[in-house]
Design an enzyme around this catalytic site. Structure first.
Site, PDB file in Angstrom:
ATOM      1  N   SER B 169       0.829  -1.211   0.000  1.00  0.00           N
ATOM      2  CA  SER B 169       0.000   0.000   0.000  1.00  0.00           C
ATOM      3  C   SER B 169       0.862   1.259   0.000  1.00  0.00           C
ATOM      4  O   SER B 169       0.539   2.241  -0.681  1.00  0.00           O
ATOM      5  CB  SER B 169      -0.888   0.039   1.240  1.00  0.00           C
ATOM      6  OG  SER B 169      -1.852  -0.958   1.153  1.00  0.00           O
ATOM      7  N   GLU B 254      -8.317   4.270   8.186  1.00  0.00           N
ATOM      8  CA  GLU B 254      -8.487   3.173   7.230  1.00  0.00           C
ATOM      9  C   GLU B 254      -9.910   3.140   6.657  1.00  0.00           C
ATOM     10  O   GLU B 254     -10.124   2.884   5.484  1.00  0.00           O
ATOM     11  CB  GLU B 254      -8.136   1.843   7.913  1.00  0.00           C
ATOM     12  CG  GLU B 254      -8.481   0.585   7.125  1.00  0.00           C
ATOM     13  CD  GLU B 254      -7.609   0.367   5.899  1.00  0.00           C
ATOM     14  OE1 GLU B 254      -6.546   1.028   5.781  1.00  0.00           O
ATOM     15  OE2 GLU B 254      -7.996  -0.456   5.046  1.00  0.00           O
ATOM     16  N   SER B 267     -18.617  10.449  -7.618  1.00  0.00           N
ATOM     17  CA  SER B 267     -18.606  11.844  -8.075  1.00  0.00           C
ATOM     18  C   SER B 267     -18.288  11.958  -9.562  1.00  0.00           C
ATOM     19  O   SER B 267     -18.492  13.020 -10.167  1.00  0.00           O
ATOM     20  CB  SER B 267     -17.588  12.664  -7.275  1.00  0.00           C
ATOM     21  OG  SER B 267     -17.876  12.592  -5.917  1.00  0.00           O
ATOM     22  N   LYS B 330     -21.132  16.256   1.266  1.00  0.00           N
ATOM     23  CA  LYS B 330     -20.959  15.454   0.050  1.00  0.00           C
ATOM     24  C   LYS B 330     -22.286  14.855  -0.409  1.00  0.00           C
ATOM     25  O   LYS B 330     -22.631  14.932  -1.591  1.00  0.00           O
ATOM     26  CB  LYS B 330     -19.956  14.320   0.306  1.00  0.00           C
ATOM     27  CG  LYS B 330     -18.519  14.792   0.260  1.00  0.00           C
ATOM     28  CD  LYS B 330     -17.588  13.638   0.538  1.00  0.00           C
ATOM     29  CE  LYS B 330     -16.161  14.028   0.256  1.00  0.00           C
ATOM     30  NZ  LYS B 330     -15.885  14.247  -1.160  1.00  0.00           N
ATOM     31  N   ARG B 449     -21.931  -9.986  18.291  1.00  0.00           N
ATOM     32  CA  ARG B 449     -21.291 -10.395  17.038  1.00  0.00           C
ATOM     33  C   ARG B 449     -20.253 -11.483  17.340  1.00  0.00           C
ATOM     34  O   ARG B 449     -19.949 -11.760  18.498  1.00  0.00           O
ATOM     35  CB  ARG B 449     -20.632  -9.189  16.368  1.00  0.00           C
ATOM     36  CG  ARG B 449     -19.487  -8.610  17.153  1.00  0.00           C
ATOM     37  CD  ARG B 449     -19.052  -7.260  16.639  1.00  0.00           C
ATOM     38  NE  ARG B 449     -18.213  -7.345  15.454  1.00  0.00           N
ATOM     39  CZ  ARG B 449     -17.314  -6.424  15.094  1.00  0.00           C
ATOM     40  NH1 ARG B 449     -17.143  -5.336  15.846  1.00  0.00           N
ATOM     41  NH2 ARG B 449     -16.604  -6.551  14.007  1.00  0.00           N
TER      42      ARG B 449
END
Lengths: 59, 524
Positions: B169, B254, B267, B330, B449
């Site tokens: 990365s 992240e 966009s 946004k 969970r």
């Protein structure tokens, strides 16, 4: 380029809103390094003011 | 001299054979490799999700052992984040950034090859860990100690895999930043860049900032496990909560690393199919920068239950709520772009609209979880699972689908099958909501969970959720069919297959030639 102009740009960027006309003028007059420095300063002010607020609330 | 010049003439097509893919330094080839890698990993981690949902179809233990269930949830999370969404977004960046800014390739083509080809090594480490004594890591994708320190050899392999993924990365990000800052076509000023390029520029800075933090955290886990250090071991004077702070200082940015390129893709697509310029381009750029900075300041909202003082809880609660402001800007801008536009609903637009609607639901449940007192009730319940799947599946994954359908004609030179594309969309859209919406109710009712078994009162919603899961899983095969069909043939795509599309990538023929913009275009 004035300090005021850079601070204004950073203030509006924290809100996430900026007029297209002002953006073009920012792009023409402000150097990216100034924006980055002012952005970091803005982040520090943001954190400190929130801490002051929550300290005031909890005391 | 002439022969030498001809030897370096770049007007050739793609080389053939396997070695083309191994040795390639071409941004389009590497983009394709990233996207196929993500697709294969998606099938793998998706199969794990199917096993999870099959086990949870009814209470009791049916199909897998509890320990293997934990391995499945851990690997599903790790692979989906690091092996699917991130590589897919990097694939888009490789294909599209040079085409959108008028550059001939990425700035460091050989490093580009290397940053891709270390990924399969990391994937293999994760997969073979399943077959080692004790099975794969089963401590959750968040790798929390003390559980993570106590596991077998596969935990070390997981740490090594994360190191490799991080290195990949960072190299990818350096490449993207250098390309965007140095290789734009004449006239392509920063403020004329397409929003996808902007979002990736900011994402790349985020990656460089936080990947070393993750590397540091997992290295401390490694030394705690093997070299007798006690960073996170309370018995030795360490603190397991320290790991959570370091991990989430990586983990929250992240989240934005995964979603900002998705914002960029959407966009690009919404203005095309609304046939209007993006409303508030400047606001979008500023909001993206703002989200990036704020993302570093909110990490501890993931750990309200560790017992932090009220001042800390209030700070992280307020800061988290404030990050919703630029995100809301946004969403407003996407809706305003569509307002009174001349809309058509091809598959990329359908996925983009679904993104706006469903990501907003995920955002709102994020605001619910941002409230410390509410979070203390809902922490580690299915409400959280529902929240982050709304953000990452109907957010990041739907944006990836939208982007694939949008740029597939440019990549392959053929139009995809619109009917199948729409079937894929509607089946995904409906089954996604059947799968994840009931999980909000399960969480509110208190179902934890990461458990293979549950109390009987949770049965109905789990059954509904599993049925949605199986349909969602099966629907994704349609996507594979559409892509393969499109690569093999179909109606010829024009250079600009979408009427309302703007940008340099639509000025080159479809499929994009092997080398593009050797002579930079001039942007006015």
């Amino acid at each position: 380029m004035s300090v005021r102009r850079v601070c204004q740009a950073v203030f509006w960027s924290f809100f996430g809103v900026r007029k297209g006309r002002d953006l073009e003028s920012d792009a023409a007059h402000i150097k990216p390094v100034h924006i980055v420095l002012a952005g970091m300063l803005g982040a520090v002010i943001f954190v400190v003011s929130l801490i002051v607020l929550v300290s005031w609330i909890t005391h | 001299m002439q022969a030498h010049a001809l030897e370096h003439e770049h007007g050739h097509g793609a080389p053939s054979g396997l070695m083309r893919w191994v040795t390639t330094t071409n941004h389009k080839d590497i983009g394709t490799l990233y996207l196929w890698f993500a697709a294969v990993m998606f099938l793998l981690a998706g199969s794990m999700a199917m096993a999870i949902r099959a086990e949870l179809f009814q209470p009791g233990l049916q199909l897998v052992s509890p320990d293997f269930f934990n391995q499945l949830t851990t690997l599903h999370g790790l692979i989906m984040v690091f092996g699917v969404i991130m590589p897919a977004m990097t694939g888009f960046a490789n294909w599209q950034v040079p085409l959108m800014i008028g550059a001939p390739d990425m700035a460091f083509p050989r490093m580009n090859n290397w940053s891709f080809w270390i990924l399969p090594a990391a994937a293999i480490l994760l997969v073979i860990s399943l077959f080692l004594p004790g099975g794969a890591a089963a401590a959750g994708w968040t790798l929390y100690p003390p559980l993570f320190i106590q596991g077998g050899i596969s935990y070390d392999l997981t740490i090594f895999a994360i190191h490799i993924l991080g290195a990949s990365s960072i190299m990818g990000s350096l490449n993207i930043i250098t390309t965007i800052l140095n290789m734009r076509a004449p006239g392509m000023t920063l403020m004329k860049m397409p929003l996808f390029v902007w979002t990736w520029l900011i994402t790349a800075f985020l990656l460089i900032a936080v990947m070393p933090v993750l590397a540091g955290a997992v290295t401390m886990l490694l030394t705690d496990r093997n070299f007798d250090t006690h960073f996170f071991n309370a018995a030795g004077g360490g603190d397991p909560v320290l790991f959570q702070h370091v991990f989430w200082f990586f983990g929250h940015p992240e989240v934005y690393i995964l979603i900002l390129p998705a914002f960029g893709i959407v966009s690009q697509i919404i203005p095309t199919f609304a046939r209007k310029p993006l409303f508030g381009y400047a606001s979008m750029v500023y909001a993206t920068a703002s989200i990036a900075i704020l993302s570093f300041l909110v990490w501890a909202h993931h750990m309200f239950t560790v017992g932090m003082p009220a001042v800390g809880q209030l700070y992280f609660m307020y800061a988290t709520m404030l990050i919703a402001v630029p995100t809301g800007v946004k969403v407003f801008n996407w809706v305003a772009t569509m307002w009174r536009g001349s809309l058509t609903f091809e598959t990329p637009m359908l996925f983009a609209i679904a993104f706006v609607a469903l990501f907003t639901i995920g955002g709102f449940t994020g605001l619910v979880l941002a409230m410390a007192p509410v979070d203390i009730q809902l922490h580690d319940t299915y409400y959280v699972v529902a929240h982050f799947h709304y953000v990452l599946v109907s957010g990041a994954l739907f944006a990836i689908y939208a982007g694939v359908y949008y740029w597939l004609p440019k990549w392959t030179g053929h139009m995809y099958n619109e009917t199948l594309g729409k079937w894929h969309f509607w089946l995904s859209m409906i089954s996604f909501n059947v799968l994840f919406f009931p999980q909000h109710f399960l969480g509110l009712a208190g179902m934890p969970r990461r458990i293979p078994d549950y109390a009987v009162q949770f049965t109905e919603f789990n059954m509904i959720s599993s049925i949605g899961g199986f349909v969602f899983g099966a629907s994704q095969i349609l996507m594979l069919i559409v892509v393969l069909q499109c690569i093999r043939g179909g109606r010829k795509a024009e250079a600009k297959p979408w009427e309302g599309a703007q940008g340099l990538e639509w000025t080159v023929p479809s499929p994009a030639p092997y080398h593009t913009f050797e002579t930079p275009p001039v942007v006015k």
